[in-house]
Write a protein that holds these residues in place. Structure first.
Motif, PDB file in Angstrom:
ATOM      1  N   VAL A 180      11.378  87.920  97.576  1.00  8.03           N
ATOM      2  CA  VAL A 180      10.097  87.252  97.823  1.00  8.03           C
ATOM      3  C   VAL A 180       8.986  88.098  97.207  1.00  8.03           C
ATOM      4  CG1 VAL A 180       8.583  86.205  99.536  1.00  8.03           C
ATOM      5  CG2 VAL A 180      11.026  86.441 100.026  1.00  8.03           C
ATOM      6  N   THR A 181       8.135  87.465  96.411  1.00 11.82           N
ATOM      7  CA  THR A 181       6.966  88.152  95.859  1.00 11.82           C
ATOM      8  C   THR A 181       5.735  87.747  96.650  1.00 11.82           C
ATOM      9  OG1 THR A 181       6.616  86.436  94.174  1.00 11.82           O
ATOM     10  CG2 THR A 181       7.981  88.313  93.557  1.00 11.82           C
ATOM     11  N   THR A 182       4.972  88.744  97.120  1.00  8.72           N
ATOM     12  CA  THR A 182       3.887  88.487  98.073  1.00  8.72           C
ATOM     13  C   THR A 182       2.601  89.192  97.667  1.00  8.72           C
ATOM     14  OG1 THR A 182       4.361  90.415  99.469  1.00  8.72           O
ATOM     15  CG2 THR A 182       5.629  88.415  99.914  1.00  8.72           C
ATOM     16  N   THR A 183       2.320  89.245  96.357  1.00  8.15           N
ATOM     17  CA  THR A 183       1.182  90.020  95.873  1.00  8.15           C
ATOM     18  C   THR A 183       0.078  89.111  95.331  1.00  8.15           C
ATOM     19  OG1 THR A 183       1.809  90.190  93.541  1.00  8.15           O
ATOM     20  CG2 THR A 183       2.901  91.699  95.072  1.00  8.15           C
ATOM     21  N   PRO A 184      -1.144  89.634  95.198  1.00  5.58           N
ATOM     22  CA  PRO A 184      -2.212  88.896  94.517  1.00  5.58           C
ATOM     23  C   PRO A 184      -2.276  89.234  93.028  1.00  5.58           C
ATOM     24  CG  PRO A 184      -3.169  90.784  95.608  1.00  5.58           C
ATOM     25  CD  PRO A 184      -1.678  90.845  95.872  1.00  5.58           C
ATOM     26  N   SER A 185      -1.149  89.657  92.455  1.00  2.62           N
ATOM     27  CA  SER A 185      -1.142  90.193  91.094  1.00  2.62           C
ATOM     28  C   SER A 185      -1.560  89.155  90.052  1.00  2.62           C
ATOM     29  CB  SER A 185       0.258  90.710  90.753  1.00  2.62           C
ATOM     30  OG  SER A 185       0.271  91.266  89.457  1.00  2.62           O
ATOM     31  N   ARG A 186      -2.213  89.658  89.014  1.00  4.66           N
ATOM     32  CA  ARG A 186      -2.581  88.832  87.872  1.00  4.66           C
ATOM     33  C   ARG A 186      -1.722  89.158  86.657  1.00  4.66           C
ATOM     34  NH1 ARG A 186      -7.793  86.250  88.374  1.00  4.66           N
ATOM     35  NH2 ARG A 186      -8.416  86.398  90.553  1.00  4.66           N
ATOM     36  N   GLU A 187      -0.759  90.054  86.833  1.00  2.00           N
ATOM     37  CA  GLU A 187       0.215  90.387  85.800  1.00  2.00           C
ATOM     38  C   GLU A 187       1.601  90.307  86.438  1.00  2.00           C
ATOM     39  OE1 GLU A 187      -0.372  91.007  82.646  1.00  2.00           O
ATOM     40  OE2 GLU A 187      -2.571  90.965  82.806  1.00  2.00           O
TER      41      GLU A 187
END
Length: 330
Positions: free
Chosen positions: A203-210
């Motif tokens: 599960v990916t749970t980040t606000p990442s833009r990359e």
């Protein structure tokens, strides 16, 4: 003519509404309803406030058969932790679907959103992850990292959890919290590629833009739930992943095209498979999810107003049964 309105605080809601199978089943019901085509769900009203590293989303939906409909206001101000405040807050208002009168005001500071978002991840895992998951991985170290794993464990009771974050100390704290809450092995993993290699559910749970998860890390039998991309600038998955997966499923295609991982794949010219299935269609059997143990599957969650209506309706029912909250006459 006066009518009664229930007012619930975050503390009262935390005592009454727990992340359990009842919540997961309620959110699953909302996804299944979306697949019927009868739900009225307008596009998300979304506003960025770049000067404050903030954003505000407003979501709503009417689901036939539900007594009420919710309108949810969800601000996220990501510099808040620097001044000792949480990144996410907000509130929900529940209206009668018959009269339009306000029935409940949930001053939840984002708690109900956290719970329904985690439940959506569990619905995705229930219908798309391999039947047996020994190890789950989570990329991210915040509230959702903890809750997504807690919810997924209810439907796929894995034995081990790996946590990766840009800050290893935060990953170690997150792993310690997961180990304590679930009573299973959980540890920080310094290499995200190794985390993916050892996991059957990520599960990916980040606000990442990359992208934080690369296409070359994919392996047979992997399921990925990406829930961090809910704004047009965000992107957690290498766009090639969507094309390489055996099944890529959206919570709502129209939202994922604008806000989710699908947007990045389309912009990169890497989406060639036509309109994806939605999670509700996979639940109903109308859409393709996992067809074999070796499939690579992806579910893209941007968050829907249907989930908010579902959790608000359940919260009101549970709070009435528990005698929670304050009732005012308006």
């Amino acid at each position: 003519m006066a009518h009664e309105i229930s007012i619930l605080t975050e503390a009262e809601l935390r005592k009454t509404v727990k992340l359990d199978l009842t919540v997961i089943d309620t959110v699953e019901q909302a996804f299944a309803a979306l697949a019927s085509g009868e739900v009225v769900m307008p596009p998300i009203l979304s506003m960025e406030i770049p000067q404050a590293n903030g954003e505000v989303d407003v979501k709503t939906a009417y689901i036939p058969g539900f007594d009420g409909f919710a309108i949810k206001v969800s601000p996220g101000f990501f510099d808040n932790p620097k001044i000792g405040l949480p990144s996410l807050n907000g509130l929900m208002i529940l209206f009668s679907a018959k009269t339009g009168l306000v029935e409940a005001l949930f001053l939840d500071n984002g708690y109900l959103t956290d719970i329904r978002t985690a439940a959506a991840g569990a619905v995705a895992a229930r219908h798309m992850a391999p039947e047996t998951v020994e190890t789950a991985g989570v990329i991210g170290t915040g509230v959702q990292a903890r809750l997504q794993i807690e919810a997924a464990h209810l439907v796929r009771p894995f034995r081990k959890v790996l946590v990766w974050g840009r800050d290893l100390a935060n990953a170690e704290r997150c792993a310690a919290d997961i180990a304590a809450s679930l009573g299973i092995e959980a540890r920080a993993e310094a290499d995200p590629a190794r985390l993916v290699a050892e996991s059957q559910l990520v599960v990916t749970t980040t606000p990442s833009r990359e992208p934080v998860l690369k296409a070359e890390w994919l392996h047979p039998g992997l399921h990925i739930t990406a829930m961090g991309s809910d704004q047009s600038g965000k992107n957690e998955l290498d766009p090639e992943i969507l094309d390489e997966a055996n099944a890529y499923v959206c919570d709502r295609v129209s939202q994922c095209e604008k806000l989710g991982e699908l947007r990045s794949a389309i912009e990169a010219g890497l989406w060639t498979k036509g309109k994806p299935a939605e999670l509700g269609q996979v639940i109903s059997g109308a859409g393709k999810g996992r067809t074999s143990a070796g499939d690579i599957t992806v579910c893209d969650l941007t968050g829907t107003g249907a989930q908010d209506t579902a959790i608000a309706t359940l919260a009101r029912r549970l709070c009435i049964a528990a005698g929670s909250g304050t009732v005012i006459t308006a």
